[in-house]
Design a protein around this motif. Structure first.
Motif, PDB file in Angstrom:
ATOM      1  N   UNK A   1       0.827  -1.216   0.000  1.00  0.00           N
ATOM      2  CA  UNK A   1       0.000   0.000   0.000  1.00  0.00           C
ATOM      3  C   UNK A   1       0.857   1.261   0.000  1.00  0.00           C
ATOM      4  N   UNK A   2       2.058   1.179   0.572  1.00  0.00           N
ATOM      5  CA  UNK A   2       2.931   2.351   0.656  1.00  0.00           C
ATOM      6  C   UNK A   2       3.653   2.644  -0.656  1.00  0.00           C
ATOM      7  N   UNK A   3       3.648   1.688  -1.602  1.00  0.00           N
ATOM      8  CA  UNK A   3       4.433   1.847  -2.832  1.00  0.00           C
ATOM      9  C   UNK A   3       3.685   2.579  -3.941  1.00  0.00           C
ATOM     10  N   UNK A   4       2.348   2.548  -3.937  1.00  0.00           N
ATOM     11  CA  UNK A   4       1.588   3.175  -5.020  1.00  0.00           C
ATOM     12  C   UNK A   4       1.948   4.649  -5.181  1.00  0.00           C
ATOM     13  N   UNK A   5       2.058   5.360  -4.064  1.00  0.00           N
ATOM     14  CA  UNK A   5       2.287   6.811  -4.101  1.00  0.00           C
ATOM     15  C   UNK A   5       3.645   7.161  -4.687  1.00  0.00           C
ATOM     16  N   UNK A   6       4.591   6.185  -4.669  1.00  0.00           N
ATOM     17  CA  UNK A   6       5.958   6.444  -5.120  1.00  0.00           C
ATOM     18  C   UNK A   6       6.268   5.809  -6.470  1.00  0.00           C
ATOM     19  N   UNK A   7       5.240   5.354  -7.186  1.00  0.00           N
ATOM     20  CA  UNK A   7       5.475   4.614  -8.435  1.00  0.00           C
ATOM     21  C   UNK A   7       6.300   5.407  -9.442  1.00  0.00           C
ATOM     22  N   UNK A   8       6.011   6.685  -9.583  1.00  0.00           N
ATOM     23  CA  UNK A   8       6.710   7.486 -10.588  1.00  0.00           C
ATOM     24  C   UNK A   8       8.207   7.545 -10.297  1.00  0.00           C
ATOM     25  N   UNK A   9       8.559   7.886  -9.071  1.00  0.00           N
ATOM     26  CA  UNK A   9       9.976   7.959  -8.710  1.00  0.00           C
ATOM     27  C   UNK A   9      10.646   6.603  -8.741  1.00  0.00           C
ATOM     28  N   UNK A  10       9.946   5.559  -8.258  1.00  0.00           N
ATOM     29  CA  UNK A  10      10.516   4.204  -8.261  1.00  0.00           C
ATOM     30  C   UNK A  10      10.765   3.714  -9.680  1.00  0.00           C
ATOM     31  N   UNK A  11       9.875   4.055 -10.610  1.00  0.00           N
ATOM     32  CA  UNK A  11      10.051   3.648 -12.011  1.00  0.00           C
ATOM     33  C   UNK A  11      11.277   4.322 -12.616  1.00  0.00           C
ATOM     34  N   UNK A  12      11.480   5.593 -12.296  1.00  0.00           N
ATOM     35  CA  UNK A  12      12.651   6.310 -12.810  1.00  0.00           C
ATOM     36  C   UNK A  12      13.950   5.692 -12.316  1.00  0.00           C
ATOM     37  N   UNK A  13      13.915   5.145 -11.090  1.00  0.00           N
ATOM     38  CA  UNK A  13      15.108   4.558 -10.483  1.00  0.00           C
ATOM     39  C   UNK A  13      15.231   3.062 -10.762  1.00  0.00           C
ATOM     40  N   UNK A  14      14.283   2.493 -11.489  1.00  0.00           N
ATOM     41  CA  UNK A  14      14.358   1.088 -11.857  1.00  0.00           C
ATOM     42  C   UNK A  14      14.109   0.123 -10.721  1.00  0.00           C
ATOM     43  N   UNK A  15      13.373   0.529  -9.707  1.00  0.00           N
ATOM     44  CA  UNK A  15      13.116  -0.343  -8.564  1.00  0.00           C
ATOM     45  C   UNK A  15      12.043  -1.373  -8.913  1.00  0.00           C
ATOM     46  N   UNK A  16      12.148  -2.546  -8.293  1.00  0.00           N
ATOM     47  CA  UNK A  16      11.221  -3.649  -8.570  1.00  0.00           C
ATOM     48  C   UNK A  16      10.239  -3.806  -7.410  1.00  0.00           C
ATOM     49  N   UNK A  17       9.410  -2.801  -7.219  1.00  0.00           N
ATOM     50  CA  UNK A  17       8.393  -2.882  -6.186  1.00  0.00           C
ATOM     51  C   UNK A  17       7.248  -3.769  -6.663  1.00  0.00           C
ATOM     52  N   UNK A  18       6.420  -4.198  -5.724  1.00  0.00           N
ATOM     53  CA  UNK A  18       5.291  -5.068  -6.072  1.00  0.00           C
ATOM     54  C   UNK A  18       4.317  -4.328  -6.985  1.00  0.00           C
ATOM     55  N   UNK A  19       4.101  -3.038  -6.719  1.00  0.00           N
ATOM     56  CA  UNK A  19       3.129  -2.279  -7.502  1.00  0.00           C
ATOM     57  C   UNK A  19       3.597  -2.038  -8.935  1.00  0.00           C
ATOM     58  N   UNK A  20       4.902  -1.972  -9.152  1.00  0.00           N
ATOM     59  CA  UNK A  20       5.433  -1.814 -10.507  1.00  0.00           C
ATOM     60  C   UNK A  20       5.559  -3.161 -11.212  1.00  0.00           C
ATOM     61  N   UNK A  21       5.859  -4.216 -10.466  1.00  0.00           N
ATOM     62  CA  UNK A  21       5.988  -5.542 -11.056  1.00  0.00           C
ATOM     63  C   UNK A  21       4.619  -6.109 -11.453  1.00  0.00           C
ATOM     64  N   UNK A  22       3.589  -5.791 -10.662  1.00  0.00           N
ATOM     65  CA  UNK A  22       2.235  -6.295 -10.922  1.00  0.00           C
ATOM     66  C   UNK A  22       1.241  -5.131 -10.806  1.00  0.00           C
TER      67      UNK A  22
END
Length: 287
Positions: A182-203
């Motif tokens: 639940x905490x990762x949705x708000x950071x999707x844009x920044x996490x995508x730019x940094x190439x992080x493999x969070x659950x919200x970006x992976x699925x």
């Protein structure tokens, strides 16, 4: 002089600020609800112990690897991207906090949990625990369990927790492991730019769908197996359903930040339910 001290204290609080509602508040509420003994002095010890051990984690986490660059995108108000403290000074601060936390844990009786938090911090930051959603969720569940274990020991002035207390902490860890994305949705844009493999970006689709399913399922489970006040449990069901539907249908970063606030309200209420978990009723259901 006073202004310098105040500025330093503000900087320390800014390291912890985003985790006050996610760690300090629910852990403190949970520990006090689980404890069979209560006193004002123990309450303040619990809050201070949790806050100080959280500070060690946040300072370490915010100085390691690409965290300063990530925070500049996702959380620019944190001390390092806000230029309140340099990375080198923050690293030095972390080395000072570690022995203070150890002494505090020895004094309060939370030494096993305090030492384990320091070890898990190293695994999360330096051992790659943050790099994949599965290990990240596992570490988050471990952090909550350790914070709650230590805080409950301190609140209860006890070296050994009873079966119900252990069961509640395990339940908390399971809830965190399955819903903390639940905490990762708000950071999707920044996490995508940094190439992080969070659950919200992976699925991206399933992670949204999972929120109403999981929050509702856990709320129902607590409704069935908790002996908490009957006004708390129905409210838990409603907030869980509303929060899950928000995550599913409202997808802007602004909406996700507000949904995450609702999630933390739900999580605090879930911990109230866990504090009155009836293990006998749960065991009878399995038989």
């Amino acid at each position: 002089m006073l202004s310098t001290i105040w500025d330093f204290l503000v900087t320390l609080q800014l390291f912890n600020q985003s985790d006050m509602k996610t760690i300090v508040l629910p852990v403190t509420v949970f520990a006090l609800a689980l404890a069979s003994y209560h006193s004002v002095s123990r309450f303040f010890l619990v809050v201070f112990w949790v806050w100080m051990h959280l500070l060690y984690f946040t300072v370490t986490n915010q100085t390691f690897g690409t965290s300063p660059e990530e925070d500049a995108v996702n959380k620019p108000n944190r001390p390092i991207p806000a230029k309140r403290i340099s990375i080198d000074s923050a690293i030095t601060l972390g080395w000072f906090i570690a022995p203070i936390d150890l002494a505090l844990s020895l004094y309060t009786g939370g030494a096993p949990a305090g030492i384990a938090i320091c070890i898990l911090t190293s695994i999360y930051c330096r051992g790659g625990g943050h790099s994949h959603w599965l290990s990240k969720n596992g570490c988050c569940a471990g952090f909550y369990a350790l914070f709650e274990y230590g805080a409950t020991q301190i609140a209860d002035s006890s070296e050994k927790l009873n079966q119900n207390q252990i069961g509640a902490i395990i339940g908390s860890a399971l809830i965190i492991f399955t819903t903390i994305h639940a905490q990762d949705f708000r950071d999707d844009e920044g996490d995508a730019l940094l190439g992080r493999r969070t659950f919200t970006l992976s699925f991206p689709v399933f992670s949204r769908i999972s929120m109403p399913m999981l929050l509702t399922a856990w709320s129902i489970a607590l409704y069935l197996f908790s002996e908490a006040n009957q006004s708390v449990l129905p409210a838990l069901l409603v907030i869980g359903a509303v929060t899950g539907i928000r995550f599913l249908t409202l997808k802007s970063a602004k909406d996700d930040r507000l949904s995450y606030l609702y999630y933390n309200i739900w999580l605090s209420m879930a911990h109230v339910g866990l504090s009155s978990l009836n293990l006998q009723r749960l065991a009878a259901w399995y038989q």
